[in-house]
Design a protein around this motif. Sequence first.
Motif, mmCIF file in Angstrom:
data_model
loop_
_atom_site.group_PDB
_atom_site.id
_atom_site.type_symbol
_atom_site.label_atom_id
_atom_site.label_comp_id
_atom_site.label_asym_id
_atom_site.label_seq_id
_atom_site.Cartn_x
_atom_site.Cartn_y
_atom_site.Cartn_z
ATOM 1 N N THR A 1 22.967 44.064 66.103
ATOM 2 C CA THR A 1 21.614 44.510 65.774
ATOM 3 C C THR A 1 21.600 45.943 65.254
ATOM 4 O O THR A 1 21.030 46.226 64.191
ATOM 5 C CB THR A 1 20.697 44.407 67.007
ATOM 6 N N GLY B 1 20.190 40.748 67.128
ATOM 7 C CA GLY B 1 18.812 40.685 67.592
ATOM 8 C C GLY B 1 17.926 40.956 66.388
ATOM 9 O O GLY B 1 18.369 40.824 65.248
ATOM 10 N N PRO B 2 16.695 41.371 66.605
ATOM 11 C CA PRO B 2 15.749 41.543 65.499
ATOM 12 C C PRO B 2 16.206 42.574 64.462
ATOM 13 O O PRO B 2 16.749 43.616 64.812
ATOM 14 C CB PRO B 2 14.480 42.024 66.184
ATOM 15 N N PHE C 1 20.738 34.579 65.302
ATOM 16 C CA PHE C 1 19.985 35.484 66.151
ATOM 17 C C PHE C 1 20.272 35.198 67.612
ATOM 18 O O PHE C 1 20.452 34.057 68.019
ATOM 19 C CB PHE C 1 18.494 35.436 65.807
ATOM 20 N N TYR D 1 14.170 40.631 72.241
ATOM 21 C CA TYR D 1 12.941 40.483 71.464
ATOM 22 C C TYR D 1 11.781 41.068 72.259
ATOM 23 O O TYR D 1 11.171 40.400 73.088
ATOM 24 C CB TYR D 1 12.704 39.010 71.138
ATOM 25 N N PRO E 1 12.620 37.588 64.791
ATOM 26 C CA PRO E 1 13.993 37.942 64.438
ATOM 27 C C PRO E 1 14.081 38.779 63.158
ATOM 28 O O PRO E 1 14.896 39.677 63.051
ATOM 29 C CB PRO E 1 14.683 36.600 64.257
ATOM 30 N N GLY F 1 17.461 31.236 63.269
ATOM 31 C CA GLY F 1 16.543 32.047 64.053
ATOM 32 C C GLY F 1 16.639 31.834 65.546
ATOM 33 O O GLY F 1 16.131 32.625 66.317
ATOM 34 N N TRP G 1 13.937 32.686 71.904
ATOM 35 C CA TRP G 1 13.037 33.827 71.926
ATOM 36 C C TRP G 1 11.567 33.486 71.756
ATOM 37 O O TRP G 1 10.709 34.286 72.072
ATOM 38 C CB TRP G 1 13.430 34.860 70.868
#
Length: 166
Positions: free
Chosen positions: A52, A80-81, A99, A106, A124, A143, A148
Amino acid sequence: MKKLSLVFAFIFVALVSLRAQKLPAIKNTLFRKDSISISKYGAKADGMLLNTKSINAAIDACNKKGGGVVLAPQGLWVAGPVVLNNVNLFLERGAWLQFANNLNEYALTKTNWEGLPAGRNQSPIAATNATSIAITGAGVIDGNGDAWRMEKKDKLSESLHPPATW
């Protein structure tokens, strides 16, 4: 005959309203030809390391240089996002952006749902007040929504509910 006239009237009204509606012009997004590989920012395609920070650092660096292409080379990239702004996230053929399945990645964010205040997990891939963004290439983005995105049981279709005998 009355039904047929009603159907034609409905179609006519729909066509007239579509023609009268002026939609905004879609502008082509242009990106600088500069490319920044996520690998240069420490991302590793081992399918285990959470990338991330590295991916977002590459996006931020590219944005600060005036935009361009952020490249995800072949491999399995777990993250992660990511937040896009002024970049084209390009996934090479053979690149797989997976993800993370850790809900803690998240953050809860304030939003609204059907006009009412709500809280949701961060998406994401996100962009807020961003310009010139794209996701291109022949790679895959997974995703991992089961991990999440919280979903109420009553929102699922009947076929997805476990049988009462479980």
